[in-house]
Design a protein around this motif. Structure first.
Motif, PDB file in Angstrom:
ATOM      1  N   LEU A 149       0.839  -1.193   0.000  1.00  8.32           N
ATOM      2  CA  LEU A 149       0.000   0.000   0.000  1.00  8.32           C
ATOM      3  C   LEU A 149       0.874   1.243   0.000  1.00  8.32           C
ATOM      4  CD1 LEU A 149      -2.657  -1.116   2.628  1.00  8.32           C
ATOM      5  CD2 LEU A 149      -2.798  -1.226   0.131  1.00  8.32           C
ATOM      6  N   PRO A 150       0.315   2.408  -0.337  1.00  9.39           N
ATOM      7  CA  PRO A 150       1.087   3.650  -0.288  1.00  9.39           C
ATOM      8  C   PRO A 150       1.667   3.934   1.105  1.00  9.39           C
ATOM      9  CG  PRO A 150      -1.020   4.015  -1.381  1.00  9.39           C
ATOM     10  CD  PRO A 150      -1.033   2.611  -0.847  1.00  9.39           C
ATOM     11  N   THR A 151       1.068   3.338   2.128  1.00  7.85           N
ATOM     12  CA  THR A 151       1.545   3.507   3.506  1.00  7.85           C
ATOM     13  C   THR A 151       2.757   2.632   3.795  1.00  7.85           C
ATOM     14  OG1 THR A 151       0.087   1.735   4.251  1.00  7.85           O
ATOM     15  CG2 THR A 151      -0.786   3.998   4.337  1.00  7.85           C
ATOM     16  N   GLY A 152       3.114   1.735   2.853  1.00  6.98           N
ATOM     17  CA  GLY A 152       4.200   0.785   3.062  1.00  6.98           C
ATOM     18  C   GLY A 152       3.737  -0.526   3.659  1.00  6.98           C
ATOM     19  N   GLN A 153       2.464  -0.606   4.045  1.00  3.00           N
ATOM     20  CA  GLN A 153       1.926  -1.824   4.637  1.00  3.00           C
ATOM     21  C   GLN A 153       1.764  -2.902   3.568  1.00  3.00           C
ATOM     22  OE1 GLN A 153      -1.437   0.508   6.279  1.00  3.00           O
ATOM     23  NE2 GLN A 153      -1.112  -0.757   8.116  1.00  3.00           N
ATOM     24  N   SER A 154       1.819  -4.146   3.998  1.00  2.00           N
ATOM     25  CA  SER A 154       1.666  -5.304   3.134  1.00  2.00           C
ATOM     26  C   SER A 154       0.183  -5.624   2.949  1.00  2.00           C
ATOM     27  CB  SER A 154       2.373  -6.501   3.775  1.00  2.00           C
ATOM     28  OG  SER A 154       2.085  -7.685   3.074  1.00  2.00           O
ATOM     29  N   LEU A 155      -0.236  -5.841   1.709  1.00  2.00           N
ATOM     30  CA  LEU A 155      -1.609  -6.228   1.380  1.00  2.00           C
ATOM     31  C   LEU A 155      -1.577  -7.557   0.652  1.00  2.00           C
ATOM     32  CD1 LEU A 155      -4.704  -5.760   0.856  1.00  2.00           C
ATOM     33  CD2 LEU A 155      -4.000  -4.596  -1.257  1.00  2.00           C
ATOM     34  N   VAL A 156      -2.392  -8.496   1.109  1.00  4.56           N
ATOM     35  CA  VAL A 156      -2.548  -9.779   0.440  1.00  4.56           C
ATOM     36  C   VAL A 156      -4.027  -9.948   0.098  1.00  4.56           C
ATOM     37  CG1 VAL A 156      -2.306 -12.290   0.645  1.00  4.56           C
ATOM     38  CG2 VAL A 156      -0.584 -10.782   1.669  1.00  4.56           C
ATOM     39  N   ILE A 157      -4.302 -10.293  -1.156  1.00  2.46           N
ATOM     40  CA  ILE A 157      -5.659 -10.618  -1.607  1.00  2.46           C
ATOM     41  C   ILE A 157      -5.698 -12.130  -1.777  1.00  2.46           C
ATOM     42  CG2 ILE A 157      -7.398 -10.315  -3.422  1.00  2.46           C
ATOM     43  CD1 ILE A 157      -6.725  -7.681  -1.991  1.00  2.46           C
ATOM     44  N   ARG A 158      -6.640 -12.785  -1.076  1.00  5.09           N
ATOM     45  CA  ARG A 158      -6.695 -14.251  -1.123  1.00  5.09           C
ATOM     46  C   ARG A 158      -8.058 -14.731  -0.647  1.00  5.09           C
ATOM     47  NH1 ARG A 158      -6.656 -15.747   4.070  1.00  5.09           N
ATOM     48  NH2 ARG A 158      -5.407 -14.614   5.599  1.00  5.09           N
ATOM     49  N   THR A 159      -8.279 -16.034  -0.754  1.00  4.50           N
ATOM     50  CA  THR A 159      -9.489 -16.629  -0.193  1.00  4.50           C
ATOM     51  C   THR A 159      -9.264 -16.844   1.305  1.00  4.50           C
ATOM     52  OG1 THR A 159      -8.736 -18.852  -0.752  1.00  4.50           O
ATOM     53  CG2 THR A 159     -10.168 -17.751  -2.349  1.00  4.50           C
ATOM     54  N   PRO A 160     -10.316 -16.724   2.114  1.00  6.33           N
ATOM     55  CA  PRO A 160     -10.148 -16.889   3.560  1.00  6.33           C
ATOM     56  C   PRO A 160     -10.100 -18.363   3.965  1.00  6.33           C
ATOM     57  CG  PRO A 160     -12.424 -16.394   3.071  1.00  6.33           C
ATOM     58  CD  PRO A 160     -11.674 -16.332   1.766  1.00  6.33           C
ATOM     59  N   GLU A 161      -9.485 -18.596   5.108  1.00  6.04           N
ATOM     60  CA  GLU A 161      -9.469 -19.922   5.723  1.00  6.04           C
ATOM     61  C   GLU A 161     -10.658 -20.032   6.670  1.00  6.04           C
ATOM     62  OE1 GLU A 161      -7.355 -22.212   4.770  1.00  6.04           O
ATOM     63  OE2 GLU A 161      -6.301 -20.792   3.476  1.00  6.04           O
ATOM     64  N   LEU A 162     -11.105 -21.252   6.933  1.00  7.55           N
ATOM     65  CA  LEU A 162     -12.243 -21.452   7.831  1.00  7.55           C
ATOM     66  C   LEU A 162     -11.978 -20.890   9.220  1.00  7.55           C
ATOM     67  CD1 LEU A 162     -13.482 -25.038   6.893  1.00  7.55           C
ATOM     68  CD2 LEU A 162     -14.607 -22.858   6.420  1.00  7.55           C
ATOM     69  N   ASP A 163     -10.729 -20.984   9.695  1.00  9.92           N
ATOM     70  CA  ASP A 163     -10.437 -20.501  11.042  1.00  9.92           C
ATOM     71  C   ASP A 163     -10.394 -18.970  11.122  1.00  9.92           C
ATOM     72  OD1 ASP A 163      -8.017 -19.995   9.804  1.00  9.92           O
ATOM     73  OD2 ASP A 163      -6.820 -21.195  11.195  1.00  9.92           O
ATOM     74  N   GLU A 164     -10.655 -18.281  10.004  1.00 16.10           N
ATOM     75  CA  GLU A 164     -10.729 -16.823  10.003  1.00 16.10           C
ATOM     76  C   GLU A 164     -12.165 -16.313  10.094  1.00 16.10           C
ATOM     77  OE1 GLU A 164      -6.994 -15.201   7.545  1.00 16.10           O
ATOM     78  OE2 GLU A 164      -8.361 -16.452   6.340  1.00 16.10           O
ATOM     79  N   ALA A 165     -13.092 -17.218  10.384  1.00 15.56           N
ATOM     80  CA  ALA A 165     -14.506 -16.835  10.450  1.00 15.56           C
ATOM     81  C   ALA A 165     -14.736 -15.715  11.459  1.00 15.56           C
ATOM     82  CB  ALA A 165     -15.369 -18.051  10.787  1.00 15.56           C
ATOM     83  N   GLY A 166     -14.123 -15.811  12.627  1.00 16.08           N
ATOM     84  CA  GLY A 166     -14.302 -14.772  13.642  1.00 16.08           C
ATOM     85  C   GLY A 166     -13.758 -13.431  13.185  1.00 16.08           C
TER      86      GLY A 166
END
Length: 179
Positions: free
Chosen positions: A5-22
């Motif tokens: 990102l322009p802020t220098g932060q890392s961005l990942v675009i991906r499908t979510p894992e089941l354990d990321e439901a919360g």
């Protein structure tokens, strides 16, 4: 896909894992508190539970004709995008899209990257020819993003949204032929 990102932060675009439901559920709940551009109210979002959100993720993972992407910045889910293919034969050539991003991450290119990934996926999809969605008429930044991807307005439903304060907002339907 990994980006910066322009802020220098890392961005990942991906499908979510089941354990990321919360994490996905909490992201949506926060979005409803930050923006009136979503259909859910904060109260409705609070009624969600992790089991239901896990089922939501699983429904997309188990059906490859649909798409669920998350935008992850420095390990935290900050947005998502869905495309749901029409259920019936007469609608299977179309997919309905939805997208949302946490307010602190607006205007950083996350929506553009989610949209780019989605359009590429839709162009390669074996049956989807049209992607469509509805957007609140006063969500000008989102409408401009969609226009940048050559989505076109094809209809308007006057007063389709009723805000808590009684205001009525039009919904604009937009679409793009991806094949």
């Amino acid at each position: 896909m990994h980006h910066f990102l322009p802020t220098g932060q890392s961005l990942v675009i991906r499908t979510p894992e089941l354990d990321e439901a919360g994490a996905l559920m909490h992201c949506l709940q926060q979005m409803t508190r930050e923006s009136d551009f979503l259909l859910h109210t904060p109260e409705e979002a609070l009624g969600m539970d992790i089991s239901g959100e896990r089922d939501f993720i699983k429904s997309y993972r188990d059906q490859p004709q649909h798409l669920l992407l998350v935008a992850v910045v420095d390990g935290f889910i900050v947005g998502y995008l869905t495309v749901t293919q029409g259920r019936f034969y007469k609608q299977m050539h179309s997919g309905e899209m939805g997208i949302a991003i946490l307010r602190n991450y607006w205007n950083l290119g996350i929506g553009r990257r989610l949209m780019t990934t989605m359009v590429r996926w839709a162009e390669e999809h074996p049956t989807i020819e049209i992607v469509h969605f509805q957007v609140f008429a006063h969500n000008e930044k989102a409408i401009q993003l969609y226009r940048n991807f050559n989505f076109q307005e094809c209809g308007r439903l006057p007063g389709a949204i009723r805000q808590k304060d009684g205001r009525r907002i039009d919904l604009i339907t937009m679409y793009k032929n991806v094949k």
